[in-house]
Design an enzyme around this catalytic site. Structure first.
Site, short mmCIF file in Angstrom:
data_model
loop_
_atom_site.label_atom_id
_atom_site.label_comp_id
_atom_site.label_asym_id
_atom_site.label_seq_id
_atom_site.Cartn_x
_atom_site.Cartn_y
_atom_site.Cartn_z
N HIS A 265 -9.16 22.00 -2.55
CA HIS A 265 -9.71 23.29 -2.07
C HIS A 265 -9.40 24.36 -3.12
O HIS A 265 -8.80 25.40 -2.81
CB HIS A 265 -9.13 23.67 -0.71
CG HIS A 265 -10.02 24.61 0.06
ND1 HIS A 265 -10.33 24.47 1.38
CD2 HIS A 265 -10.71 25.73 -0.35
CE1 HIS A 265 -11.14 25.44 1.77
NE2 HIS A 265 -11.38 26.22 0.73
N ARG B 87 -17.45 23.07 3.15
CA ARG B 87 -16.45 22.69 4.14
C ARG B 87 -16.50 21.18 4.33
O ARG B 87 -17.57 20.57 4.24
CB ARG B 87 -16.75 23.36 5.49
CG ARG B 87 -16.42 24.84 5.55
CD ARG B 87 -14.90 25.10 5.55
NE ARG B 87 -14.57 26.51 5.65
CZ ARG B 87 -14.27 27.28 4.60
NH1 ARG B 87 -14.29 26.79 3.37
NH2 ARG B 87 -13.96 28.55 4.77
#
Lengths: 309, 309
Positions: free
Chosen positions: B272, B224
């Site tokens: 991502h 993250r």
């Protein structure tokens, strides 16, 4: 037994150490310190100076430090009667297969696309595909191509292979000869070249071959610069037939400054970095052949000069 | 049973199809078409609009489409009594481990160095090292970190792992807690972050941690954006403590135009892209939990809200 060692790229101290560990009475002479050339039985070489091998009257075997022997055979002064053995080294094989896996993974995970997007500060996701959706074609199924095919298969890719004479590798669709080249090329995501360079394979990566690949295929050349027709690659990248290319080998090495490949946004260049023999593992092959030479037994990994590898 | 589906990134048709193949009488409603909210038993979500889950009075379970639940837990309107289950999907796990392998291979084979050299038309060989000479440290040894550690080990890398509570994985040196962080970091070639984002791990990739890595280490963050202190990364790249970084996740996604990461010559950015659940394999986990919910049996892959994952 006396061995001469000549290479601009390999470490003579490490090779001498690794060979003498296996054959303690071996004498290794490092070029240019030859001593009496009449005493030299064998040569361990990579890109030897032209004429060196011809100057050794008692030479009975030439061992290549590289897997490819095209440059050795291109030396017109090479003694015609002396047997030549290619390098077979588990670490060289592993390093080549690993380098191919890296580049296939890069293309499979669209890293070439993301790198181009990063240049434009563009955020756009391409959903990952399962490995089996990427079809990898390997030209050349010898020591290096075969190991590469097996590593890619183990990772989960769909793998096809092409060679002059038909090979059989479990789990891999094997194609052979000009007649089956179309069927081999038709659905490839990535084409990896690991062929030996011979008169038959010189220039095989050309516009005619690229036209038989799917639109947007990627090319990885880890074999020899002579396999590739450079202007045909530029045209195929321009037309979109090829989306990207990774080149580790070139007609002229080092690749000259100012060559258009350096600045091409869809070509990745590595400096003949895919694979090298390590003394610790490669010396075993050479030592075994030196023992065979001493005992008059047949040598291993002999080059067939007629076919050129 | 009625399930609501809400995700900006996942395909509602494919998920509905995959779930109903397993539970034919399941009714799937795709946000924003909720019908009567009092009929909804469960939710399958990724980045659901804040307040959506709180508006479902009969909700008995929330299933995350992603492996990480930090953003779900950050929704202050999230009903406190409803169990949350994280996604465990073999294809998500495989895709993550594959993406980590790709980036570790890139660094192991010095592709970041060669790419920088290509920008300067510079030909300089770095001799390949055997895989075991590259020491990879993985932070987080859960579903994803554990699978990644095993894949890297199978390839031949030297692999170390670090987690909050000690794990045991054959062939991998496992370290635990703050007390063992120094020993974990001291000899890493590449650090891969696969931690869950919790109050304890937020900002863990900071200057203090980078200072404990060897000079010239490389960083891969696939977890993250909140794990990384962005200005500390820039400083560590500037000082040479870190040689290069690959970032797949960011505090703000999409990464804003003009962010200094986009143009940094020693940062690779992917959008991502490491891993997504595929309906065909992920639906099995969700279907099993829906059956358990219907039968009143304990749910699988429950999130512990106290520890945050």
């Amino acid at each position: 037994m006396v061995l001469v060692f000549a290479s601009p790229d390999d470490d003579p101290v490490a090779w001498t150490h690794a060979l003498r560990k296996r054959i303690p009475d071996l004498e290794v002479r490092v070029f240019p310190e030859l001593g009496d050339p009449r005493e030299i039985d064998a040569a361990l070489v990579w890109l030897p100076p032209p004429g060196l091998l011809a100057s050794l009257p008692a030479l009975r075997a030439v061992f290549s430090l590289g897997a490819g022997v095209d440059r050795l055979l291109a030396d017109p002064t090479l003694p015609v009667e002396v047997p030549i053995c290619r390098m077979v080294d588990p670490s060289l094989t592993r390093s080549m297969a690993e380098f191919a896996l890296l580049h296939v993974l890069r293309y499979h995970r669209d890293l070439d696309v993301y790198e181009a997007q990063q240049q434009r500060s563009e955020w756009r996701l391409l959903l990952p595909k399962p490995a089996e959706a990427t079809v990898v074609g390997i030209m050349g199924l010898g020591e290096l191509g075969g190991a590469t095919a097996r590593l890619l298969l183990a990772h989960g890719f769909t793998v096809k292979g092409w060679s002059r004479h038909r090979k059989a590798i479990d789990g891999i669709g094997c194609f052979a000869g000009e007649a089956e080249l179309d069927a081999f090329l038709a659905d490839l995501s990535v084409l990896v070249c690991l062929l030996p360079l011979t008169p038959e394979t010189r220039g095989i990566l050309n516009g005619d071959l690229f036209a038989r690949l799917p639109e947007g295929a990627r090319l990885v050349n880890l074999a020899r610069g002579g396999h590739l027709v450079e202007e045909d690659l530029l045209a195929a990248l321009e037309s979109g037939r090829l989306a990207h290319a990774t080149l580790d080998v070139f007609v002229q090495e080092p690749l000259p400054k100012g060559h258009p490949f350096w600045r091409h946004p869809r070509i990745t260049i590595t400096p003949h970095a895919a694979s090298y023999s390590l003394p610790e593992s490669g010396a075993e092959t050479v030592a075994e052949n030196l023992r065979r030479l001493r005992d008059g037994r047949p040598l291993l990994h002999l080059v067939d000069r007629g076919r050129g590898y």
